[in-house]
Design a protein around this motif. Structure first.
Motif, short mmCIF file in Angstrom:
data_model
loop_
_atom_site.label_atom_id
_atom_site.label_comp_id
_atom_site.label_asym_id
_atom_site.label_seq_id
_atom_site.Cartn_x
_atom_site.Cartn_y
_atom_site.Cartn_z
N CYS A 168 0.82 -1.22 0.00
CA CYS A 168 0.00 0.00 0.00
C CYS A 168 0.85 1.27 0.00
CB CYS A 168 -0.96 0.01 1.19
SG CYS A 168 -0.14 0.17 2.78
N LYS A 169 2.14 1.16 0.33
CA LYS A 169 3.06 2.32 0.37
C LYS A 169 2.58 3.40 1.33
CE LYS A 169 5.12 0.86 -3.58
NZ LYS A 169 5.72 -0.44 -3.37
N ARG A 170 1.80 3.00 2.34
CA ARG A 170 1.28 4.01 3.24
C ARG A 170 1.66 3.76 4.70
NH1 ARG A 170 -4.94 4.55 2.07
NH2 ARG A 170 -4.62 2.78 0.71
N ASN A 171 1.72 2.47 5.09
CA ASN A 171 1.95 2.13 6.49
C ASN A 171 3.28 1.42 6.66
OD1 ASN A 171 -0.90 2.67 7.66
ND2 ASN A 171 -1.24 1.50 5.81
N GLY A 172 3.66 1.25 7.93
CA GLY A 172 4.82 0.42 8.22
C GLY A 172 4.48 -1.03 7.88
N GLU A 173 5.51 -1.82 7.63
CA GLU A 173 5.25 -3.20 7.18
C GLU A 173 5.56 -4.20 8.29
OE1 GLU A 173 6.38 -4.60 3.03
OE2 GLU A 173 7.60 -5.89 4.31
#
Ligand SMILES: [Zn+2]
Length: 232
Positions: A168-173
């Motif tokens: 998603c390139k938005r949250n930490g993984e």
């Protein structure tokens, strides 16, 4: 240990409305996870939300937005549960030890809780007894143990890398984000659940999710994890 403690509410100053067990056998955040997510004050004590205008019990709950239709059932269930609790709003809150109710806390019952909880909570049967390829079962097992090579795990190994979910390139993984909470993974889960006519509130962790599954549902879920496997 916290999930084995139940409260008897007096004035409710020391009991957290969502997170402590005071109304049923589990906390309200566990029983109603979607409503908990939408609630405005997740740390509120019972006393903050429990009002008695004109001597009649009123729960002053607020949510971030109006619930959609599919939340209504759990909303009504929550209302009937909390309005069904006979509270007076006075007196001391009491902490009770659930496993040996009536006898109070004993070291023996605490030891039993500790030794039983490993078998009860870790869903090894769901993983290893599902009819799936062994590489898929191994992947799910590794994921349940939190050991797949997500960015948070790589960072723990001192690898310098930006903590950014590859999907998603938005949250930490993290493992739980990547496999169940990432919007892209969540869409995949929703699609499969809809396909099989299952209404599902997503669990907080991969282990919790596996623990909920038994029989055919376990097989379906493990296969879906298998589809996510090439991403990681
Ligand atoms: Zn993501």
């Amino acid at each position: 240990m916290h999930r084995h403690i139940q409260f008897e509410v007096g004035a409710g100053f020391t009991v957290r409305f969502w997170q402590d067990i005071w109304c049923g056998d589990a906390s309200l955040c566990v029983l109603y996870p979607r409503l908990f997510l939408l609630s405005r004050n997740k740390e509120a004590s019972v006393s903050e939300l429990m009002k008695f205008p004109n001597g009649v019990l009123f729960w002053d709950l607020t949510f971030r937005r109006y619930s959609e239709d599919w939340d209504l059932e759990s909303f009504y269930s929550l209302m009937s549960r909390i309005y069904g609790a006979s509270l007076k709003g006075v007196g001391d809150d009491k902490m009770c030890w659930k496993p040996a109710r009536g006898k109070g806390f004993t070291v023996h019952s605490y030891y039993q809780v500790l030794t039983n909880s490993v078998d009860q909570s870790f869903p090894w049967k769901t993983v290893w007894k599902s009819k799936v390829l062994s590489r898929v079962a191994f992947f799910v097992w590794t994921a349940a143990l939190g050991n797949i090579l997500t960015i948070d795990n790589l960072r723990k190994r001192q690898i310098l890398i930006l903590d950014w979910c590859c999907m998603c390139k938005r949250n930490g993984e993290s493992v739980d984000h990547l496999l169940i909470h990432c919007p892209i993974a969540f869409d995949l889960w929703s699609m499969v659940f809809t396909l099989f006519g299952i209404h599902w509130v997503m669990s907080k962790t991969v282990v919790d999710l596996l623990a909920c599954w038994q029989g055919k549902l376990g097989g379906i879920g493990i296969r879906l994890f298998g589809w996510l496997c090439p991403i990681v």
